[in-house]
Design a protein around this motif. Structure first.
Motif, PDB file in Angstrom:
ATOM      1  N   ALA A  48       0.834  -1.207   0.000  1.00 35.70           N
ATOM      2  CA  ALA A  48       0.000   0.000   0.000  1.00 35.70           C
ATOM      3  C   ALA A  48       0.868   1.257   0.000  1.00 35.70           C
ATOM      4  CB  ALA A  48      -0.921  -0.009   1.224  1.00 35.70           C
ATOM      5  N   PHE A  49       1.923   1.265   0.819  1.00 36.22           N
ATOM      6  CA  PHE A  49       2.791   2.443   0.921  1.00 36.22           C
ATOM      7  C   PHE A  49       3.456   2.726  -0.425  1.00 36.22           C
ATOM      8  CE2 PHE A  49       6.805   4.588   1.684  1.00 36.22           C
ATOM      9  CZ  PHE A  49       6.411   5.646   2.478  1.00 36.22           C
ATOM     10  N   GLN A  50       4.052   1.685  -1.019  1.00 41.65           N
ATOM     11  CA  GLN A  50       4.748   1.894  -2.304  1.00 41.65           C
ATOM     12  C   GLN A  50       3.769   2.345  -3.390  1.00 41.65           C
ATOM     13  OE1 GLN A  50       7.302  -1.869  -2.786  1.00 41.65           O
ATOM     14  NE2 GLN A  50       8.686  -0.219  -3.319  1.00 41.65           N
ATOM     15  N   THR A  51       2.590   1.716  -3.411  1.00 40.47           N
ATOM     16  CA  THR A  51       1.614   2.053  -4.461  1.00 40.47           C
ATOM     17  C   THR A  51       1.117   3.479  -4.279  1.00 40.47           C
ATOM     18  OG1 THR A  51       0.936  -0.264  -4.413  1.00 40.47           O
ATOM     19  CG2 THR A  51      -0.477   1.239  -5.634  1.00 40.47           C
ATOM     20  N   GLU A  52       0.864   3.867  -3.035  1.00 39.41           N
ATOM     21  CA  GLU A  52       0.385   5.236  -2.790  1.00 39.41           C
ATOM     22  C   GLU A  52       1.427   6.251  -3.258  1.00 39.41           C
ATOM     23  OE1 GLU A  52      -0.608   6.595   1.371  1.00 39.41           O
ATOM     24  OE2 GLU A  52      -2.548   6.884   0.403  1.00 39.41           O
ATOM     25  N   GLN A  53       2.710   5.916  -3.005  1.00 44.48           N
ATOM     26  CA  GLN A  53       3.779   6.841  -3.397  1.00 44.48           C
ATOM     27  C   GLN A  53       3.899   6.990  -4.922  1.00 44.48           C
ATOM     28  OE1 GLN A  53       5.425   8.807  -1.328  1.00 44.48           O
ATOM     29  NE2 GLN A  53       4.199   7.904   0.306  1.00 44.48           N
ATOM     30  N   LEU A  54       3.413   5.996  -5.661  1.00 39.70           N
ATOM     31  CA  LEU A  54       3.468   6.082  -7.134  1.00 39.70           C
ATOM     32  C   LEU A  54       2.519   7.149  -7.679  1.00 39.70           C
ATOM     33  CD1 LEU A  54       3.427   2.398  -8.485  1.00 39.70           C
ATOM     34  CD2 LEU A  54       5.230   4.086  -8.858  1.00 39.70           C
ATOM     35  N   ARG A  55       1.462   7.465  -6.881  1.00 41.14           N
ATOM     36  CA  ARG A  55       0.414   8.430  -7.288  1.00 41.14           C
ATOM     37  C   ARG A  55      -0.155   8.109  -8.667  1.00 41.14           C
ATOM     38  NH1 ARG A  55       2.872  13.930  -5.301  1.00 41.14           N
ATOM     39  NH2 ARG A  55       3.120  13.429  -3.107  1.00 41.14           N
ATOM     40  N   VAL A  56      -0.607   6.873  -8.811  1.00 42.33           N
ATOM     41  CA  VAL A  56      -1.127   6.454 -10.111  1.00 42.33           C
ATOM     42  C   VAL A  56      -2.509   7.026 -10.366  1.00 42.33           C
ATOM     43  CG1 VAL A  56       0.118   4.271 -10.036  1.00 42.33           C
ATOM     44  CG2 VAL A  56      -2.235   4.338  -9.265  1.00 42.33           C
ATOM     45  N   GLY A  57      -2.822   7.206 -11.640  1.00 37.89           N
ATOM     46  CA  GLY A  57      -4.174   7.540 -12.053  1.00 37.89           C
ATOM     47  C   GLY A  57      -4.671   6.386 -12.898  1.00 37.89           C
ATOM     48  N   LYS A  58      -5.959   6.458 -13.282  1.00 38.53           N
ATOM     49  CA  LYS A  58      -6.483   5.428 -14.180  1.00 38.53           C
ATOM     50  C   LYS A  58      -5.692   5.528 -15.485  1.00 38.53           C
ATOM     51  CE  LYS A  58     -11.037   3.612 -15.274  1.00 38.53           C
ATOM     52  NZ  LYS A  58     -10.536   2.258 -15.160  1.00 38.53           N
ATOM     53  N   ASP A  59      -5.320   4.389 -16.058  1.00 36.60           N
ATOM     54  CA  ASP A  59      -4.556   4.368 -17.313  1.00 36.60           C
ATOM     55  C   ASP A  59      -3.084   4.709 -17.170  1.00 36.60           C
ATOM     56  OD1 ASP A  59      -6.535   3.504 -18.939  1.00 36.60           O
ATOM     57  OD2 ASP A  59      -7.205   5.513 -19.526  1.00 36.60           O
ATOM     58  N   SER A  60      -2.585   4.944 -15.942  1.00 38.64           N
ATOM     59  CA  SER A  60      -1.140   5.185 -15.791  1.00 38.64           C
ATOM     60  C   SER A  60      -0.394   3.958 -16.304  1.00 38.64           C
ATOM     61  CB  SER A  60      -0.760   5.367 -14.316  1.00 38.64           C
ATOM     62  OG  SER A  60      -1.300   6.527 -13.781  1.00 38.64           O
ATOM     63  N   LYS A  61       0.739   4.226 -16.956  1.00 38.23           N
ATOM     64  CA  LYS A  61       1.563   3.117 -17.439  1.00 38.23           C
ATOM     65  C   LYS A  61       2.651   2.855 -16.398  1.00 38.23           C
ATOM     66  CE  LYS A  61       3.442   3.350 -21.681  1.00 38.23           C
ATOM     67  NZ  LYS A  61       4.605   3.480 -22.605  1.00 38.23           N
ATOM     68  N   ILE A  62       2.593   1.657 -15.791  1.00 37.12           N
ATOM     69  CA  ILE A  62       3.479   1.357 -14.660  1.00 37.12           C
ATOM     70  C   ILE A  62       4.355   0.148 -14.960  1.00 37.12           C
ATOM     71  CG2 ILE A  62       3.584   0.767 -12.187  1.00 37.12           C
ATOM     72  CD1 ILE A  62       2.280   3.491 -12.679  1.00 37.12           C
ATOM     73  N   LEU A  63       5.646   0.289 -14.646  1.00 35.41           N
ATOM     74  CA  LEU A  63       6.583  -0.839 -14.737  1.00 35.41           C
ATOM     75  C   LEU A  63       6.891  -1.316 -13.322  1.00 35.41           C
ATOM     76  CD1 LEU A  63       8.616  -2.632 -16.337  1.00 35.41           C
ATOM     77  CD2 LEU A  63      10.290  -0.789 -16.030  1.00 35.41           C
ATOM     78  N   GLU A  64       6.705  -2.622 -13.105  1.00 31.49           N
ATOM     79  CA  GLU A  64       7.079  -3.213 -11.812  1.00 31.49           C
ATOM     80  C   GLU A  64       8.306  -4.112 -12.010  1.00 31.49           C
ATOM     81  OE1 GLU A  64       5.419  -6.205  -8.300  1.00 31.49           O
ATOM     82  OE2 GLU A  64       4.795  -6.532 -10.372  1.00 31.49           O
ATOM     83  N   ILE A  65       9.298  -3.950 -11.126  1.00 31.01           N
ATOM     84  CA  ILE A  65      10.457  -4.842 -11.150  1.00 31.01           C
ATOM     85  C   ILE A  65      10.330  -5.784  -9.953  1.00 31.01           C
ATOM     86  CG2 ILE A  65      12.983  -4.998 -11.241  1.00 31.01           C
ATOM     87  CD1 ILE A  65      11.685  -3.181 -13.443  1.00 31.01           C
ATOM     88  N   GLY A  66      10.210  -7.084 -10.215  1.00 35.95           N
ATOM     89  CA  GLY A  66      10.050  -8.070  -9.136  1.00 35.95           C
ATOM     90  C   GLY A  66       8.614  -8.534  -9.041  1.00 35.95           C
ATOM     91  N   THR A  67       8.173  -9.308 -10.045  1.00 37.29           N
ATOM     92  CA  THR A  67       6.771  -9.777 -10.095  1.00 37.29           C
ATOM     93  C   THR A  67       6.419 -10.650  -8.901  1.00 37.29           C
ATOM     94  OG1 THR A  67       7.122  -9.967 -12.486  1.00 37.29           O
ATOM     95  CG2 THR A  67       5.062 -10.884 -11.621  1.00 37.29           C
ATOM     96  N   GLY A  68       7.358 -11.509  -8.492  1.00 37.94           N
ATOM     97  CA  GLY A  68       7.124 -12.420  -7.362  1.00 37.94           C
ATOM     98  C   GLY A  68       5.841 -13.213  -7.560  1.00 37.94           C
ATOM     99  N   SER A  69       4.915 -13.067  -6.620  1.00 39.35           N
ATOM    100  CA  SER A  69       3.644 -13.802  -6.685  1.00 39.35           C
ATOM    101  C   SER A  69       2.674 -13.216  -7.705  1.00 39.35           C
ATOM    102  CB  SER A  69       2.968 -13.754  -5.311  1.00 39.35           C
ATOM    103  OG  SER A  69       2.553 -12.411  -5.039  1.00 39.35           O
ATOM    104  N   GLY A  70       2.892 -11.947  -8.089  1.00 42.93           N
ATOM    105  CA  GLY A  70       1.944 -11.264  -8.991  1.00 42.93           C
ATOM    106  C   GLY A  70       0.949 -10.378  -8.249  1.00 42.93           C
ATOM    107  N   TYR A  71       0.995 -10.391  -6.903  1.00 49.20           N
ATOM    108  CA  TYR A  71      -0.015  -9.653  -6.129  1.00 49.20           C
ATOM    109  C   TYR A  71       0.044  -8.142  -6.378  1.00 49.20           C
ATOM    110  CZ  TYR A  71      -2.582  -7.711  -2.185  1.00 49.20           C
ATOM    111  OH  TYR A  71      -3.471  -6.987  -1.419  1.00 49.20           O
ATOM    112  N   GLN A  72       1.244  -7.572  -6.321  1.00 51.60           N
ATOM    113  CA  GLN A  72       1.378  -6.116  -6.530  1.00 51.60           C
ATOM    114  C   GLN A  72       0.883  -5.729  -7.935  1.00 51.60           C
ATOM    115  OE1 GLN A  72       3.234  -3.221  -4.623  1.00 51.60           O
ATOM    116  NE2 GLN A  72       1.777  -2.454  -6.113  1.00 51.60           N
ATOM    117  N   ALA A  73       1.210  -6.557  -8.922  1.00 45.96           N
ATOM    118  CA  ALA A  73       0.759  -6.286 -10.296  1.00 45.96           C
ATOM    119  C   ALA A  73      -0.767  -6.320 -10.365  1.00 45.96           C
ATOM    120  CB  ALA A  73       1.363  -7.320 -11.253  1.00 45.96           C
TER     121      ALA A  73
END
Ligand code: SAM
Length: 213
Positions: A67-92
Protein backbone atom coordinates in the motif's frame (compact mmCIF):
# COMPACT_ATOMS: atom_id res chain seq x y z
CA UNK A 1 -19.52 -12.10 3.25
CA UNK A 2 -17.06 -15.03 3.34
CA UNK A 3 -14.11 -15.24 5.69
CA UNK A 4 -11.54 -13.80 3.25
CA UNK A 5 -13.83 -10.89 2.24
CA UNK A 6 -14.15 -10.00 5.92
CA UNK A 7 -10.39 -10.21 6.38
CA UNK A 8 -9.87 -7.96 3.33
CA UNK A 9 -12.12 -5.28 4.83
CA UNK A 10 -10.23 -5.54 8.15
CA UNK A 11 -6.90 -5.30 6.31
CA UNK A 12 -8.06 -2.12 4.54
CA UNK A 13 -9.15 -0.67 7.88
CA UNK A 14 -5.71 -1.39 9.37
CA UNK A 15 -4.05 0.25 6.36
CA UNK A 16 -6.24 3.34 6.89
CA UNK A 17 -5.20 3.43 10.54
CA UNK A 18 -1.55 3.21 9.45
CA UNK A 19 -2.01 6.31 7.28
CA UNK A 20 -2.93 5.06 3.81
CA UNK A 21 -5.37 7.60 2.33
CA UNK A 22 -5.78 6.67 -1.36
CA UNK A 23 -9.34 5.32 -1.56
CA UNK A 24 -8.98 3.77 -5.00
CA UNK A 25 -5.95 1.86 -3.71
CA UNK A 26 -7.81 0.69 -0.59
CA UNK A 27 -10.73 -0.37 -2.77
CA UNK A 28 -8.37 -2.31 -5.07
CA UNK A 29 -6.80 -4.08 -2.09
CA UNK A 30 -10.28 -5.00 -0.87
CA UNK A 31 -10.98 -6.57 -4.27
CA UNK A 32 -7.78 -8.51 -4.99
CA UNK A 33 -7.88 -12.02 -3.52
CA UNK A 34 -4.54 -12.08 -1.72
CA UNK A 35 -5.18 -15.66 -0.57
CA UNK A 36 -4.69 -16.76 -4.21
CA UNK A 37 -1.15 -15.34 -4.31
CA UNK A 38 0.29 -17.05 -1.21
CA UNK A 39 1.44 -20.66 -0.84
CA UNK A 40 -1.43 -22.99 0.20
CA UNK A 41 0.26 -23.55 3.58
CA UNK A 42 -0.01 -19.79 4.31
CA UNK A 43 -3.58 -19.19 3.10
CA UNK A 44 -4.80 -18.76 6.66
CA UNK A 45 -2.32 -15.93 7.11
CA UNK A 46 -2.93 -14.23 3.75
CA UNK A 47 -4.29 -11.05 5.39
CA UNK A 48 -1.78 -10.78 8.24
CA UNK A 49 0.14 -7.53 7.90
CA UNK A 50 3.38 -9.38 7.28
CA UNK A 51 5.51 -10.58 4.38
CA UNK A 52 5.05 -14.27 3.62
CA UNK A 53 7.32 -16.78 1.87
CA UNK A 54 6.69 -17.75 -1.75
CA UNK A 55 8.75 -20.21 -3.85
CA UNK A 56 12.54 -19.89 -4.32
CA UNK A 57 13.19 -18.13 -1.00
CA UNK A 58 11.33 -15.02 -2.19
CA UNK A 59 8.47 -13.19 -0.46
CA UNK A 60 5.13 -11.57 -1.12
CA UNK A 61 5.49 -8.10 0.45
CA UNK A 62 3.42 -7.24 3.51
CA UNK A 63 0.13 -5.42 2.76
CA UNK A 64 1.33 -2.16 4.35
CA UNK A 65 4.45 -2.12 2.16
CA UNK A 66 2.38 -2.82 -0.97
CA UNK A 67 0.00 0.00 0.00
CA UNK A 68 2.79 2.44 0.92
CA UNK A 69 4.75 1.89 -2.30
CA UNK A 70 1.61 2.05 -4.46
CA UNK A 71 0.39 5.24 -2.79
CA UNK A 72 3.78 6.84 -3.40
CA UNK A 73 3.47 6.08 -7.13
CA UNK A 74 0.41 8.43 -7.29
CA UNK A 75 -1.13 6.45 -10.11
CA UNK A 76 -4.17 7.54 -12.05
CA UNK A 77 -6.48 5.43 -14.18
CA UNK A 78 -4.56 4.37 -17.31
CA UNK A 79 -1.14 5.18 -15.79
CA UNK A 80 1.56 3.12 -17.44
CA UNK A 81 3.48 1.36 -14.66
CA UNK A 82 6.58 -0.84 -14.74
CA UNK A 83 7.08 -3.21 -11.81
CA UNK A 84 10.46 -4.84 -11.15
CA UNK A 85 10.05 -8.07 -9.14
CA UNK A 86 6.77 -9.78 -10.10
CA UNK A 87 7.12 -12.42 -7.36
CA UNK A 88 3.64 -13.80 -6.69
CA UNK A 89 1.94 -11.26 -8.99
CA UNK A 90 -0.02 -9.65 -6.13
CA UNK A 91 1.38 -6.12 -6.53
CA UNK A 92 0.76 -6.29 -10.30
CA UNK A 93 -2.84 -7.37 -9.63
CA UNK A 94 -3.40 -4.41 -7.27
CA UNK A 95 -2.12 -1.99 -9.92
CA UNK A 96 -4.24 -3.63 -12.64
CA UNK A 97 -7.28 -3.47 -10.36
CA UNK A 98 -6.66 0.30 -10.06
CA UNK A 99 -6.91 0.59 -13.85
CA UNK A 100 -3.18 0.91 -14.59
CA UNK A 101 -1.49 -0.53 -17.66
CA UNK A 102 1.00 -2.84 -15.97
CA UNK A 103 4.34 -4.17 -17.21
CA UNK A 104 6.18 -6.49 -14.83
CA UNK A 105 9.54 -8.25 -14.88
CA UNK A 106 10.70 -11.20 -12.76
CA UNK A 107 14.21 -12.69 -12.93
CA UNK A 108 13.24 -16.23 -11.81
CA UNK A 109 11.53 -18.21 -14.57
CA UNK A 110 9.40 -20.39 -12.31
CA UNK A 111 7.95 -17.41 -10.43
CA UNK A 112 7.39 -15.55 -13.71
CA UNK A 113 5.45 -18.47 -15.21
CA UNK A 114 3.36 -19.08 -12.07
CA UNK A 115 2.48 -15.41 -11.66
CA UNK A 116 1.61 -14.99 -15.33
CA UNK A 117 -0.69 -18.01 -15.21
CA UNK A 118 -2.42 -16.81 -12.05
CA UNK A 119 -2.89 -13.24 -13.29
CA UNK A 120 -4.45 -14.59 -16.50
CA UNK A 121 -6.71 -16.96 -14.57
CA UNK A 122 -7.96 -14.09 -12.38
CA UNK A 123 -8.59 -11.92 -15.46
CA UNK A 124 -5.84 -9.32 -14.94
CA UNK A 125 -4.31 -8.00 -18.15
CA UNK A 126 -0.64 -7.57 -17.32
CA UNK A 127 2.38 -7.71 -19.63
CA UNK A 128 4.88 -9.98 -17.90
CA UNK A 129 8.36 -11.10 -18.88
CA UNK A 130 11.27 -12.96 -17.38
CA UNK A 131 14.56 -11.06 -17.25
CA UNK A 132 16.79 -8.63 -15.40
CA UNK A 133 14.57 -5.72 -14.36
CA UNK A 134 17.52 -3.56 -13.29
CA UNK A 135 17.87 -2.53 -16.93
CA UNK A 136 14.14 -1.78 -17.21
CA UNK A 137 11.94 -2.54 -20.24
CA UNK A 138 13.03 0.00 -22.82
CA UNK A 139 10.62 -1.06 -25.54
CA UNK A 140 7.58 0.35 -23.70
CA UNK A 141 9.25 3.34 -21.97
CA UNK A 142 8.58 5.99 -20.82
CA UNK A 143 6.56 4.98 -17.75
CA UNK A 144 4.40 7.17 -15.51
CA UNK A 145 5.64 5.13 -12.59
CA UNK A 146 8.23 2.46 -11.84
CA UNK A 147 7.96 0.36 -8.69
CA UNK A 148 10.81 -1.87 -7.57
CA UNK A 149 9.87 -4.54 -5.04
CA UNK A 150 13.38 -5.80 -4.19
CA UNK A 151 16.22 -3.97 -2.44
CA UNK A 152 18.84 -2.18 -4.55
CA UNK A 153 22.32 -1.04 -3.48
CA UNK A 154 21.84 2.10 -5.63
CA UNK A 155 19.27 3.53 -8.01
CA UNK A 156 19.70 1.85 -11.45
CA UNK A 157 20.36 4.55 -14.06
CA UNK A 158 18.26 2.82 -16.80
CA UNK A 159 15.16 3.11 -14.59
CA UNK A 160 15.67 6.88 -14.21
CA UNK A 161 16.05 7.16 -17.99
CA UNK A 162 12.79 5.24 -18.57
CA UNK A 163 10.67 7.56 -16.40
CA UNK A 164 8.28 9.98 -18.10
CA UNK A 165 8.45 13.68 -17.20
CA UNK A 166 6.54 13.98 -13.90
CA UNK A 167 6.83 10.21 -13.39
CA UNK A 168 7.84 8.63 -10.08
CA UNK A 169 10.26 5.82 -9.28
CA UNK A 170 9.61 4.04 -5.95
CA UNK A 171 12.54 1.88 -4.94
CA UNK A 172 13.99 0.39 -1.73
CA UNK A 173 17.65 1.42 -1.43
CA UNK A 174 20.13 0.40 1.25
CA UNK A 175 22.25 -2.50 2.45
CA UNK A 176 21.10 -6.13 2.60
CA UNK A 177 19.73 -5.79 6.16
CA UNK A 178 17.60 -2.65 5.97
CA UNK A 179 16.49 -0.15 3.38
CA UNK A 180 14.70 3.16 2.90
CA UNK A 181 12.03 3.48 0.25
CA UNK A 182 13.23 6.24 -2.05
CA UNK A 183 10.65 8.15 -4.08
CA UNK A 184 12.19 9.92 -7.06
CA UNK A 185 10.19 12.33 -9.22
CA UNK A 186 11.40 13.32 -12.68
CA UNK A 187 11.09 17.05 -13.39
CA UNK A 188 12.43 17.54 -16.92
CA UNK A 189 16.07 16.49 -16.71
CA UNK A 190 16.16 16.89 -12.90
CA UNK A 191 15.28 14.28 -10.28
CA UNK A 192 13.87 15.13 -6.85
CA UNK A 193 13.99 12.49 -4.17
CA UNK A 194 12.81 11.73 -0.65
CA UNK A 195 13.32 8.71 1.61
CA UNK A 196 11.10 6.85 4.07
CA UNK A 197 13.01 4.59 6.46
CA UNK A 198 12.36 1.21 8.04
CA UNK A 199 11.74 -1.38 5.32
CA UNK A 200 13.26 -4.75 4.52
CA UNK A 201 13.13 -6.46 1.11
CA UNK A 202 14.81 -9.41 -0.59
CA UNK A 203 17.78 -8.31 -2.76
CA UNK A 204 17.49 -6.95 -6.29
CA UNK A 205 19.97 -9.10 -8.21
CA UNK A 206 21.20 -8.03 -11.63
CA UNK A 207 23.47 -5.90 -13.79
CA UNK A 208 22.54 -2.68 -11.94
CA UNK A 209 21.74 -4.38 -8.62
CA UNK A 210 23.47 -6.80 -6.23
CA UNK A 211 25.68 -9.39 -7.90
CA UNK A 212 24.68 -13.02 -7.49
CA UNK A 213 27.06 -14.86 -5.10
N1 SAM B 1 5.92 -7.75 -5.96
C1 SAM B 1 5.95 -9.09 -5.46
C2 SAM B 1 4.61 -9.62 -5.07
O1 SAM B 1 3.63 -8.86 -5.15
O2 SAM B 1 4.55 -10.79 -4.70
C3 SAM B 1 6.94 -9.26 -4.34
C4 SAM B 1 8.27 -9.52 -4.88
S1 SAM B 1 9.56 -10.11 -3.91
C5 SAM B 1 9.59 -9.09 -2.48
C6 SAM B 1 10.90 -9.49 -4.95
C7 SAM B 1 11.03 -10.20 -6.28
O3 SAM B 1 12.02 -9.53 -7.04
C8 SAM B 1 11.47 -11.65 -6.17
O4 SAM B 1 10.55 -12.49 -6.80
C9 SAM B 1 12.82 -11.67 -6.90
O5 SAM B 1 13.08 -12.88 -7.60
C10 SAM B 1 12.66 -10.49 -7.85
N2 SAM B 1 13.89 -9.90 -8.37
C11 SAM B 1 15.10 -9.74 -7.76
N3 SAM B 1 15.97 -9.16 -8.61
C12 SAM B 1 15.31 -8.95 -9.78
C13 SAM B 1 15.68 -8.38 -11.04
N4 SAM B 1 16.91 -7.91 -11.29
N5 SAM B 1 14.74 -8.32 -12.01
C14 SAM B 1 13.49 -8.80 -11.80
N6 SAM B 1 13.09 -9.36 -10.64
C15 SAM B 1 13.98 -9.42 -9.63
Amino acid sequence: MNRFEKERVEMAELLRQRGIRNESLLKAMMNVEREQFVLPAFMNRAYDDSALPIAHGQTISQPYTVAFQTEQLRVGKDSKILEIGTGSGYQAAVLAEMGCRVFTIERLMELHLEARKLLEKLGYHVAARCGDGTIGWKEYAPYDGIIVTAAAPDVPQPLLEQLADGGRLVIPVGNLDAQSIRVITRVGERFESQDAEGFKFVPLIGKEGWKQR
